[in-house]
Design a protein around this motif. Structure first.
Motif, short mmCIF file in Angstrom:
data_model
loop_
_atom_site.label_atom_id
_atom_site.label_comp_id
_atom_site.label_asym_id
_atom_site.label_seq_id
_atom_site.Cartn_x
_atom_site.Cartn_y
_atom_site.Cartn_z
N PHE A 151 0.83 -1.19 0.00
CA PHE A 151 0.00 0.00 0.00
C PHE A 151 0.87 1.25 0.00
N SER A 152 0.49 2.21 -0.83
CA SER A 152 1.20 3.49 -0.88
C SER A 152 0.30 4.59 -0.32
N ALA A 153 0.91 5.50 0.43
CA ALA A 153 0.17 6.63 1.00
C ALA A 153 0.37 7.90 0.20
N GLN A 154 1.10 7.82 -0.92
CA GLN A 154 1.42 9.01 -1.70
C GLN A 154 0.85 8.89 -3.11
N THR A 155 0.42 10.02 -3.65
CA THR A 155 -0.26 10.00 -4.95
C THR A 155 0.67 9.56 -6.08
N GLN A 156 1.96 9.84 -5.96
CA GLN A 156 2.91 9.48 -7.01
C GLN A 156 3.67 8.19 -6.72
N ILE B 296 0.08 -3.89 -5.95
CA ILE B 296 0.37 -2.55 -5.42
C ILE B 296 -0.90 -1.72 -5.50
N TYR B 297 -1.26 -1.13 -4.37
CA TYR B 297 -2.46 -0.29 -4.28
C TYR B 297 -2.07 1.13 -3.94
N PHE C 175 4.44 -2.32 3.89
CA PHE C 175 4.16 -0.90 4.10
C PHE C 175 5.47 -0.11 4.04
N PRO C 176 5.46 1.03 3.36
CA PRO C 176 6.66 1.86 3.26
C PRO C 176 6.91 2.64 4.54
N ALA C 177 8.06 3.32 4.59
CA ALA C 177 8.35 4.18 5.73
C ALA C 177 7.39 5.37 5.73
N GLN C 178 7.13 5.91 6.89
CA GLN C 178 6.22 7.03 7.01
C GLN C 178 6.69 7.96 8.11
N SER C 179 6.23 9.21 8.06
CA SER C 179 6.61 10.18 9.07
C SER C 179 5.67 10.08 10.27
N PRO D 263 1.62 4.56 13.18
CA PRO D 263 1.50 3.91 11.87
C PRO D 263 0.22 4.34 11.16
N LEU D 264 0.22 4.18 9.84
CA LEU D 264 -0.99 4.44 9.08
C LEU D 264 -2.12 3.51 9.54
N PRO D 265 -3.36 3.97 9.51
CA PRO D 265 -4.47 3.11 9.92
C PRO D 265 -4.53 1.80 9.14
#
Length: 400
Positions: A221-226, A251-252, A300-304, A308-310
């Motif tokens: 899962f990606s949290a970024q539009t690009q 990949i979503y 899941f990718p790294a995140q700031s 964690p992301l929901p």
């Protein structure tokens, strides 16, 4: 009419109805699929479970609110171009939205009794004014999505204003030193992200008796539009596919154009692009559950940020093993046996090969993830926590 003080006695004593009535202000146009709306739905559901009678005041337009989440939904007056109103920031449209919300909140307070007014994000000015005008208890919901820390926000507020706040609900932990500097000691409660209500344990992934020759589906899962956050995984795929032909990757996320660009890049680098699927983020509920059901493990990718992301919690609650790039947010889940890897392509490729070759890894990690969520992020536990925080804060405010 039941007075606000009578409502306060009900929540403070854990007594029978009349339940304490709270006016919840949401000065946004509802975008039901956004993470911002998800947090709001979570808090409202916990408030209802905690025994509070919640009435909602929001802006007109947007998606419909879920049935049964609150007792009543009120809408402020007409707001032109409401769909263009950003979550944060300033401007004439935001000013007009604030005026509409203020007038509507005052009208409601003149006709109904509320034990407290509860504000999320941009409604803090409205809530502070109405609380001062009607001497009501004031609860504020702090969200890191605003881009500021609670300490930074508090430094820009007067001592009189901060004194009027009887409870702050934060979506991230706040240290003792930060609390002291914010001048909000004793009035901040941590309410973490919880799994979505639809997330339920799925059948466990298959035992991998065939090792790396057995089909393995990795869902990312990606949290970024690009899709930039998935770059380390994309760079790892050529090496991972050289090790085995049994790997399948789904990949979503991202925009349609971003997925097209990534598909073209993968087609030039990989001989078996049929083993990779690029799709938009599935809608919460059945679509997301179906995506997770197909996974042996979820990446899941790294995140700031510290949380964690929901979606991570949803995957864990759905009984799926998690592989994640090491970062503070993911390190907080170490007790859930999440596999943390360095954000380098070689490390990710080696982790995929290791997981595919271990017979019971996916099963054991999936079981541990669901157990951790059930113990550490239970909605029943945090509903009781919220009830206690409201009771303590409102009783103390009533004696002030």
């Amino acid at each position: 009419m039941v007075t606000a003080d009578e409502q306060l006695e009900a929540v403070a004593g854990g007594g029978e109805p009349p339940a304490p009535r709270v006016l919840y202000l949401y000065a946004q146009v509802l975008r039901a699929q956004s993470l911002h709306a998800r947090r709001t739905f979570q808090v409202l559901a916990l408030m209802k479970r905690a025994g509070l009678e919640v009435e909602l005041l929001t802006l007109p337009g947007g998606d419909p609110w879920p049935a049964g989440l609150v007792e009543r939904v009120y809408r402020a007056g007409y707001l032109p171009f409401a769909r263009h109103l950003p979550l944060y920031g300033h401007g004439p449209l935001r000013v007009w939205a604030t005026v509409l919300m203020t007038l509507s909140a005052v009208r409601l307070y003149l006709t109904r009794a509320y034990a407290a007014i509860h504000c999320a994000d941009r409604t803090i000015r409205v809530g502070a004014f109405v609380a001062w005008l009607f001497r009501s208890r004031f609860v504020f919901e702090w969200r890191t999505e605003s881009g500021f820390s609670l300490e930074q926000w508090a430094k820009r507020r007067s001592a009189r204003f901060l004194k009027s706040v009887c409870l702050v609900l934060s979506d991230v932990p706040v240290g003792v030193a930060q609390l002291r500097r914010s001048r909000l000691c004793g009035r901040v409660a941590y309410l973490p992200t919880l799994p979505a209500p639809w997330a339920r344990p799925l059948p466990l992934p298959a035992v991998r008796l065939g090792g790396t020759a057995q089909v393995f589906t990795l869902v990312a899962f990606s949290a970024q539009t690009q899709l930039e956050d998935l770059s380390p995984l994309v760079e790892a795929l050529p090496e991972a596919f050289r090790q085995t032909e049994a790997l399948r990757v789904q990949i979503y996320g991202g925009t349609g154009r971003a997925r097209e660009r990534l598909g073209a890049a993968l087609g030039a680098a990989l001989p078996r692009t049929a083993n990779i699927q690029l799709q938009p983020l599935p809608a919460p509920g059945a679509a997301m559950e179906q995506a997770l059901a197909a996974a042996d493990a979820v990446f899941f990718p790294a995140q700031s940020g510290p949380e964690p992301l929901p979606w991570v919690l949803d995957a864990m609650a759905s009984r799926r093993a998690v592989i994640a790039i090491r970062c503070p947010a993911m390190e907080a889940l170490a007790g859930a046996k999440v596999l943390l890897v360095a954000g380098k392509s070689r490390a990710i490729a080696e982790a995929i090969e290791q997981v595919m070759g271990a017979p019971f890894w996916c099963v054991e990690r999936a079981w541990a993830a669901e157990e951790w969520v059930r113990q550490e992020r239970s909605s029943e536990t945090f509903a009781e926590t919220l009830r206690g925080c409201y009771a303590f804060a409102l009783r103390r405010a009533g004696k002030a």
